[in-house]
Design a protein around this motif. Structure first.
Motif, mmCIF file in Angstrom:
data_model
loop_
_atom_site.group_PDB
_atom_site.id
_atom_site.type_symbol
_atom_site.label_atom_id
_atom_site.label_comp_id
_atom_site.label_asym_id
_atom_site.label_seq_id
_atom_site.Cartn_x
_atom_site.Cartn_y
_atom_site.Cartn_z
ATOM 1 N N LEU A 161 0.827 -1.203 0.000
ATOM 2 C CA LEU A 161 0.000 0.000 0.000
ATOM 3 C C LEU A 161 0.865 1.257 0.000
ATOM 4 N N PRO A 162 0.472 2.269 -0.772
ATOM 5 C CA PRO A 162 1.221 3.540 -0.768
ATOM 6 C C PRO A 162 1.143 4.215 0.598
ATOM 7 N N ASP A 163 2.129 5.054 0.871
ATOM 8 C CA ASP A 163 2.192 5.724 2.174
ATOM 9 C C ASP A 163 0.973 6.596 2.422
ATOM 10 N N HIS A 164 0.491 7.305 1.399
ATOM 11 C CA HIS A 164 -0.646 8.210 1.621
ATOM 12 C C HIS A 164 -1.918 7.439 1.950
ATOM 13 N N VAL A 165 -2.016 6.204 1.470
ATOM 14 C CA VAL A 165 -3.166 5.363 1.816
ATOM 15 C C VAL A 165 -3.035 4.861 3.249
ATOM 16 N N LEU A 166 -1.841 4.442 3.647
ATOM 17 C CA LEU A 166 -1.621 3.953 5.006
ATOM 18 C C LEU A 166 -1.853 5.042 6.042
ATOM 19 N N ARG A 167 -1.493 6.288 5.701
ATOM 20 C CA ARG A 167 -1.681 7.379 6.662
ATOM 21 C C ARG A 167 -3.151 7.631 6.966
ATOM 22 N N ALA A 168 -4.024 7.264 6.041
ATOM 23 C CA ALA A 168 -5.463 7.459 6.252
ATOM 24 C C ALA A 168 -6.117 6.264 6.929
ATOM 25 N N GLY A 169 -5.346 5.223 7.214
ATOM 26 C CA GLY A 169 -5.903 3.997 7.760
ATOM 27 C C GLY A 169 -5.961 3.995 9.275
ATOM 28 N N PRO A 170 -6.335 2.866 9.854
ATOM 29 C CA PRO A 170 -6.422 2.747 11.324
ATOM 30 C C PRO A 170 -5.061 2.989 11.965
ATOM 31 N N MET A 171 -5.082 3.592 13.128
ATOM 32 C CA MET A 171 -3.850 3.873 13.870
ATOM 33 C C MET A 171 -3.730 2.905 15.044
ATOM 34 N N PRO A 172 -2.513 2.508 15.424
ATOM 35 C CA PRO A 172 -1.240 2.902 14.847
ATOM 36 C C PRO A 172 -0.895 2.215 13.543
ATOM 37 N N ALA A 173 -1.591 1.114 13.214
ATOM 38 C CA ALA A 173 -1.353 0.419 11.957
ATOM 39 C C ALA A 173 -2.537 -0.513 11.699
ATOM 40 N N PRO A 174 -2.902 -0.697 10.430
ATOM 41 C CA PRO A 174 -3.970 -1.651 10.124
ATOM 42 C C PRO A 174 -3.498 -3.081 10.350
ATOM 43 N N VAL A 175 -4.436 -3.936 10.734
ATOM 44 C CA VAL A 175 -4.137 -5.352 10.960
ATOM 45 C C VAL A 175 -4.944 -6.165 9.953
ATOM 46 N N PHE A 176 -4.240 -6.910 9.095
ATOM 47 C CA PHE A 176 -4.883 -7.761 8.111
ATOM 48 C C PHE A 176 -4.830 -9.213 8.576
ATOM 49 N N GLU A 177 -5.717 -10.030 8.016
ATOM 50 C CA GLU A 177 -5.755 -11.432 8.427
ATOM 51 C C GLU A 177 -4.386 -12.076 8.190
ATOM 52 N N GLY A 178 -3.966 -12.839 9.154
ATOM 53 C CA GLY A 178 -2.649 -13.458 9.112
ATOM 54 C C GLY A 178 -1.571 -12.645 9.794
ATOM 55 N N ASP A 179 -1.802 -11.334 9.970
ATOM 56 C CA ASP A 179 -0.820 -10.494 10.657
ATOM 57 C C ASP A 179 -0.854 -10.765 12.163
ATOM 58 N N GLY A 180 0.272 -10.577 12.809
ATOM 59 C CA GLY A 180 0.308 -10.552 14.260
ATOM 60 C C GLY A 180 0.182 -9.118 14.726
ATOM 61 N N PHE A 181 -0.134 -8.948 15.988
ATOM 62 C CA PHE A 181 -0.207 -7.591 16.523
ATOM 63 C C PHE A 181 0.099 -7.609 18.014
ATOM 64 N N GLY A 182 0.468 -6.447 18.497
ATOM 65 C CA GLY A 182 0.740 -6.297 19.925
ATOM 66 C C GLY A 182 -0.468 -5.724 20.627
ATOM 67 N N LEU A 183 -0.967 -6.441 21.619
ATOM 68 C CA LEU A 183 -2.092 -5.953 22.417
ATOM 69 C C LEU A 183 -1.537 -5.130 23.577
ATOM 70 N N GLU A 184 -1.887 -3.862 23.605
ATOM 71 C CA GLU A 184 -1.428 -2.998 24.694
ATOM 72 C C GLU A 184 -2.440 -3.030 25.836
ATOM 73 N N VAL A 185 -1.984 -3.452 27.000
ATOM 74 C CA VAL A 185 -2.788 -3.425 28.218
ATOM 75 C C VAL A 185 -2.274 -2.264 29.058
ATOM 76 N N ALA A 186 -3.092 -1.233 29.205
ATOM 77 C CA ALA A 186 -2.660 -0.021 29.908
ATOM 78 C C ALA A 186 -3.543 0.224 31.123
ATOM 79 N N LEU A 187 -2.912 0.559 32.227
ATOM 80 C CA LEU A 187 -3.605 0.939 33.457
ATOM 81 C C LEU A 187 -3.316 2.404 33.725
ATOM 82 N N ARG A 188 -4.352 3.164 33.970
ATOM 83 C CA ARG A 188 -4.205 4.594 34.209
ATOM 84 C C ARG A 188 -4.811 4.956 35.557
#
Length: 372
Positions: free
Chosen positions: A74-101
């Protein structure tokens, strides 16, 4: 806040000290017994204070694209308009942030536990500062669809563990895993979409593109009264500017299996991507759902990530110049093709699987493997 077994242990210790002090006539043991009681009472006060103001936040910390993930192409300008911090597609791994405030200064000890995507997760810390505390838990390759956090609770205690408080948190959606996609323009039997009209202004013309919310200055003649009454707010018809390519993508109401539904979503996303990057527009529809007219790939991908939808709507598709069905051989898809042909649209079909599908239109047959 409830006492733990340690309170009982402290009570036993208090009685033992009192008995031994009385029988041995050692005065300072009475003082020690009172200190045990004082510690328990102080712990109770601290535990009651500690449980207030601590909140839990769950989110995506990062994404780890798998080989062949659409993120890499995907081009950079398309990625910048996507979900933050990054889009997650099927098969991708991701980091789950558990935050306590903490809203009211430093707290601790605190822990949180619950389930995300069927996986049990526990996170704990002795101290939550005013700046908060967080940890990122690595999650394995995900399947298409919404991943929710269920059964989560936040627990607090005193430093000695005499008292414990547990507060349940509402279930929530953590991330929407998007379908994979890739260009299929070289596979389908149709002409390339014309990109020369990508900058044409939306909202005028003769071909109906879809409906949108009413904006000040819109003509009252364009108000779609039936949809306005249904939604409880004014919506207006949006017309397609002359020359802009509109591709209607129709999917089955109820795919026969999850694997077939995943493949249908991938093909629909690929068709939409080819159309949108060439300046066209897309209308997504499945029988029983509200059509989604869009010029944004991310709204298309989210709609397809949630496909098939459990929502029910009697709406009909908005048929433009081109219509493609993605089906497992459903009769409703064949009927939609005939309807589109009767209105002069160019039609074609993708069939996932080997079901019989007799229509007077070009047909591409695929299995459930990806890439096709």
């Amino acid at each position: 806040m409830v006492p733990t077994a340690r309170v009982l242990g402290a009570l036993v210790l208090f009685l033992v000290l009192e008995w031994y002090a009385a029988t041995s006539q050692v005065p300072w043991l009475f003082l020690l017994a009172l200190w045990v009681v004082a510690v328990v009472l102080a712990a109770a006060v601290y535990a009651a204070w500690n449980r207030r103001g601590v909140t839990l936040h769950l989110g995506v910390g990062d994404a780890r694209p798998a080989p062949g993930s659409p993120v890499e192409a995907l081009p950079d300008h398309v990625l910048r308009a996507g979900p933050m911090p990054a889009p997650v597609f099927e098969g991708d791994g991701f980091g789950l942030e558990v935050a306590l405030r903490s809203r009211r200064g430093t707290r601790g000890p605190v822990w949180a536990q619950g389930t995300v995507g069927g996986e049990r997760i526990v996170a704990a810390t002795g101290l939550v500062s005013a700046d908060g505390w967080s940890r990122v838990r690595s999650m394995s390759a995900a399947r298409r669809g919404a991943i929710g956090a269920t059964g989560w609770s936040v627990g607090t205690s005193d430093p000695f563990g005499f008292f414990r408080g547990v507060e349940k948190t509402p279930d929530e959606e953590v991330v929407v895993v998007l379908p994979k996609f890739a260009s299929v323009s070289g596979l389908r039997q149709s002409r390339e979409l014309d990109a020369s009209v990508a900058a044409t202004r939306a909202g005028s013309g003769n071909e109906l593109f879809g409906i949108r919310e009413y904006r000040p200055g819109d003509s009252l003649r364009r108000i779609h009264w039936r949809s306005s009454a249904k939604r409880g707010e004014l919506v207006v018809r949006e017309y397609e500017p002359p020359g802009v390519q509109t591709l209607t993508i129709v999917l089955d109401r109820d795919p026969p299996s999850t694997d077939i539904a995943d493949q249908m979503a991938r093909i629909a996303a690929s068709e939409a991507w080819d159309c949108l990057r060439d300046g066209g527009r897309v209308v997504l529809w499945a029988p029983g759902t509200e059509p989604l007219p869009s010029r944004d790939i991310w709204s298309v991908l989210e709609w397809l990530a949630r496909y098939p939808s459990t929502a029910s709507s009697p709406a009909e598709p908005v048929i433009g110049q081109d219509l493609v069905t993605v089906t497992a051989g459903n009769q409703e898809a064949a009927d939609t093709i005939e309807l589109a042909r009767s209105r002069g649209a160019r039609v074609r079909a993708w069939v996932v699987g080997d079901a019989r599908f007799d229509v007077d239109a070009p047909v591409e047959r695929v299995g459930t493997a990806w890439p096709i």
